[in-house]
Design an enzyme around this catalytic site. Structure first.
Site, PDB file in Angstrom:
ATOM      1  N   ASN A   1      34.524  33.920 -50.146  1.00 42.17           N
ATOM      2  CA  ASN A   1      33.799  31.809 -49.793  1.00 42.17           C
ATOM      3  C   ASN A   1      34.830  31.210 -48.810  1.00 42.17           C
ATOM      4  O   ASN A   1      36.142  31.420 -49.235  1.00 42.17           O
ATOM      5  CB  ASN A   1      33.793  31.170 -51.285  1.00 42.17           C
ATOM      6  CG  ASN A   1      32.943  30.322 -50.847  1.00 42.17           C
ATOM      7  OD1 ASN A   1      32.567  29.735 -50.057  1.00 42.17           O
ATOM      8  ND2 ASN A   1      33.258  29.346 -51.404  1.00 42.17           N
ATOM      9  N   THR A   2      34.311  29.916 -48.276  1.00 41.79           N
ATOM     10  CA  THR A   2      35.569  29.258 -47.218  1.00 41.79           C
ATOM     11  C   THR A   2      35.131  27.331 -47.989  1.00 41.79           C
ATOM     12  O   THR A   2      34.297  27.749 -47.966  1.00 41.79           O
ATOM     13  CB  THR A   2      35.560  29.473 -46.311  1.00 41.79           C
ATOM     14  OG1 THR A   2      36.280  28.054 -45.135  1.00 41.79           O
ATOM     15  CG2 THR A   2      33.409  28.700 -45.848  1.00 41.79           C
ATOM     16  N   HIS A   3      36.034  27.598 -48.804  1.00 40.42           N
ATOM     17  CA  HIS A   3      35.701  25.430 -49.501  1.00 40.42           C
ATOM     18  C   HIS A   3      37.040  24.828 -48.883  1.00 40.42           C
ATOM     19  O   HIS A   3      37.931  25.310 -48.451  1.00 40.42           O
ATOM     20  CB  HIS A   3      36.132  26.025 -51.071  1.00 40.42           C
ATOM     21  CG  HIS A   3      35.810  25.354 -51.235  1.00 40.42           C
ATOM     22  ND1 HIS A   3      34.646  24.615 -52.121  1.00 40.42           N
ATOM     23  CD2 HIS A   3      36.465  24.013 -51.836  1.00 40.42           C
ATOM     24  CE1 HIS A   3      34.467  23.584 -52.561  1.00 40.42           C
ATOM     25  NE2 HIS A   3      36.284  22.992 -52.631  1.00 40.42           N
TER      26      HIS A   3
ATOM     27  N   ARG B   1      15.545  32.051 -61.704  1.00 39.25           N
ATOM     28  CA  ARG B   1      17.114  32.287 -60.981  1.00 39.25           C
ATOM     29  C   ARG B   1      17.430  33.662 -61.367  1.00 39.25           C
ATOM     30  O   ARG B   1      18.083  33.908 -60.160  1.00 39.25           O
ATOM     31  CB  ARG B   1      18.251  31.214 -61.099  1.00 39.25           C
ATOM     32  CG  ARG B   1      19.135  31.160 -60.458  1.00 39.25           C
ATOM     33  CD  ARG B   1      20.388  30.022 -60.946  1.00 39.25           C
ATOM     34  NE  ARG B   1      21.330  29.946 -60.011  1.00 39.25           N
ATOM     35  CZ  ARG B   1      21.233  28.816 -59.123  1.00 39.25           C
ATOM     36  NH1 ARG B   1      20.393  28.363 -59.019  1.00 39.25           N
ATOM     37  NH2 ARG B   1      22.609  28.978 -58.057  1.00 39.25           N
TER      38      ARG B   1
ATOM     39  N   ILE C   1      25.041  29.513 -55.733  1.00 34.47           N
ATOM     40  CA  ILE C   1      26.508  30.028 -56.124  1.00 34.47           C
ATOM     41  C   ILE C   1      25.568  31.117 -56.998  1.00 34.47           C
ATOM     42  O   ILE C   1      24.032  30.799 -57.299  1.00 34.47           O
ATOM     43  CB  ILE C   1      26.702  29.235 -58.164  1.00 34.47           C
ATOM     44  CG1 ILE C   1      27.199  27.593 -57.502  1.00 34.47           C
ATOM     45  CG2 ILE C   1      27.077  29.916 -58.452  1.00 34.47           C
ATOM     46  CD1 ILE C   1      28.738  27.578 -57.238  1.00 34.47           C
TER      47      ILE C   1
ATOM     48  N   ASP D   1      34.058  27.933 -57.135  1.00 31.22           N
ATOM     49  CA  ASP D   1      34.999  27.698 -56.429  1.00 31.22           C
ATOM     50  C   ASP D   1      36.023  28.553 -57.303  1.00 31.22           C
ATOM     51  O   ASP D   1      37.181  27.641 -56.962  1.00 31.22           O
ATOM     52  CB  ASP D   1      35.406  26.642 -55.923  1.00 31.22           C
ATOM     53  CG  ASP D   1      33.917  25.963 -54.633  1.00 31.22           C
ATOM     54  OD1 ASP D   1      33.601  25.081 -54.996  1.00 31.22           O
ATOM     55  OD2 ASP D   1      33.472  26.543 -54.250  1.00 31.22           O
TER      56      ASP D   1
ATOM     57  N   ASP E   1      33.834  34.899 -57.016  1.00 35.35           N
ATOM     58  CA  ASP E   1      33.791  34.981 -59.167  1.00 35.35           C
ATOM     59  C   ASP E   1      32.555  34.072 -60.013  1.00 35.35           C
ATOM     60  O   ASP E   1      32.340  33.577 -59.071  1.00 35.35           O
ATOM     61  CB  ASP E   1      35.135  35.546 -59.709  1.00 35.35           C
ATOM     62  CG  ASP E   1      35.473  34.017 -60.556  1.00 35.35           C
ATOM     63  OD1 ASP E   1      36.879  33.336 -60.965  1.00 35.35           O
ATOM     64  OD2 ASP E   1      34.579  32.664 -59.784  1.00 35.35           O
ATOM     65  N   ALA E   2      32.362  34.184 -61.125  1.00 36.13           N
ATOM     66  CA  ALA E   2      31.560  34.082 -61.501  1.00 36.13           C
ATOM     67  C   ALA E   2      31.545  32.537 -61.765  1.00 36.13           C
ATOM     68  O   ALA E   2      30.481  31.850 -62.285  1.00 36.13           O
ATOM     69  CB  ALA E   2      31.276  34.745 -62.929  1.00 36.13           C
ATOM     70  N   GLY E   3      32.773  32.163 -61.522  1.00 37.77           N
ATOM     71  CA  GLY E   3      32.695  30.831 -61.310  1.00 37.77           C
ATOM     72  C   GLY E   3      32.352  29.986 -60.184  1.00 37.77           C
ATOM     73  O   GLY E   3      31.621  30.433 -59.460  1.00 37.77           O
TER      74      GLY E   3
HETATM   75  C1  GRF Z   1      31.853  23.855 -44.906  1.00 38.39           C
HETATM   76  O1  GRF Z   1      33.435  23.297 -44.241  1.00 38.39           O
HETATM   77  C2  GRF Z   1      32.262  24.984 -45.722  1.00 38.39           C
HETATM   78  O2  GRF Z   1      33.722  25.103 -46.424  1.00 38.39           O
HETATM   79  C3  GRF Z   1      31.785  23.937 -47.148  1.00 38.39           C
HETATM   80  O3  GRF Z   1      30.021  23.286 -45.563  1.00 38.39           O
HETATM   81  C4  GRF Z   1      31.023  23.564 -44.475  1.00 38.39           C
HETATM   82  C5  GRF Z   1      29.754  24.049 -44.119  1.00 38.39           C
HETATM   83  O4  GRF Z   1      30.109  24.269 -42.074  1.00 38.39           O
HETATM   84  N1  GRF Z   1      31.130  24.506 -48.193  1.00 38.39           N
HETATM   85  P1  GRF Z   1      28.853  25.078 -41.106  1.00 38.39           P
HETATM   86  O5  GRF Z   1      28.039  25.409 -42.164  1.00 38.39           O
HETATM   87  O6  GRF Z   1      30.025  26.293 -41.384  1.00 38.39           O
HETATM   88  O7  GRF Z   1      29.169  24.412 -40.191  1.00 38.39           O
END
Ligand code: GRF
Length: 201
Positions: free
Chosen positions: A108-110, A66, A93, A146, A142-144
């Site tokens: 990152n977007t979650h 990895r 990750i 989300d 960060d290292a974690g």
């Molecule tokens: C998003 O909702 C993201 O937060 C999550 O998976 C989805 C990805 O959607 N991890 P896309 O590939 O941007 O359409």
């Protein structure tokens, strides 16, 4: 700002960034310069190719460890001299090596209101928990998992008839707008991170 985006799937968040750059031009402050993925044959890469962008794929199974995958990914990202790395639906990750090279510049977007429902099944977990409100979070990595400093969040209501797909789509409509807004502000106004606090002037 030069932005490298990492994807693993449909890439609709990536597409929102590409559309913002195309529609707003230099005033947006950011431009996607390359798109990377941990697997081939996904719509996210096709969206990048349609936009004429360089792409790269770093497959975990092609590396002995990895750590070697992490280094290869960092090398591929570094080639494009990013000011900001955006993980948008990237389902791996990144490790300490990657973060050491791009510390404080990985976003990152979650699809949940962190710290609730971290991990790869956030929408399902929120639905199963019976929350009435969920949402999305844009944060520094960060290292974690989300767990990095939160930049912005938006709430999204859960409807009685929601299944995971319906709820995720409603979240993604909001998430794409939030990501475009945050990336533009970070790029135009700069930012600082002090502990868990993010300051955008
Ligand atoms: C998003 O909702 C993201 O937060 C999550 O998976 C989805 C990805 O959607 N991890 P896309 O590939 O941007 O359409």
């Amino acid at each position: 700002a030069r932005v490298v985006v990492l994807v693993s799937g449909s890439g609709t968040n990536l597409q929102a960034l590409l559309d913002a750059v195309a529609e707003r031009g230099p005033g947006y402050g950011a431009a996607v310069v390359a798109v990377g993925a941990d697997r081939g044959g996904i719509e996210g890469l096709r969206r990048a190719e349609r936009a004429g962008l360089p792409t790269f794929v770093c497959r975990l199974k092609e590396h002995a460890t990895r750590e070697e995958w992490d280094r290869a990914l960092a090398d591929a990202v570094a080639e494009h001299r990013p000011d900001l790395v955006v993980s948008a639906g990237f389902m791996k990750i990144v490790g300490a090596g990657f973060l050491a090279r791009f510390a404080g510049r990985v976003v990152n977007t979650h699809p949940a209101l962190l710290p609730s429902f971290p991990g790869a099944h956030a929408v399902r977990d929120a639905l199963d928990h019976g929350v009435r409100v969920t949402g999305c979070t844009v944060h520094f990595v960060d290292a974690g998992v989300d767990s990095g400093p939160i930049i912005a969040q938006r709430a999204v209501p859960v409807e009685d008839a929601d299944d995971e797909a319906a709820l995720h789509e409603r979240i993604k409509d909001v998430e794409r707008e939030l990501l475009v807004e945050v990336v533009g502000r970070l790029a135009r106004d700069g930012y600082s991170i002090e502990g868990r606090k993010v300051f955008i002037p």
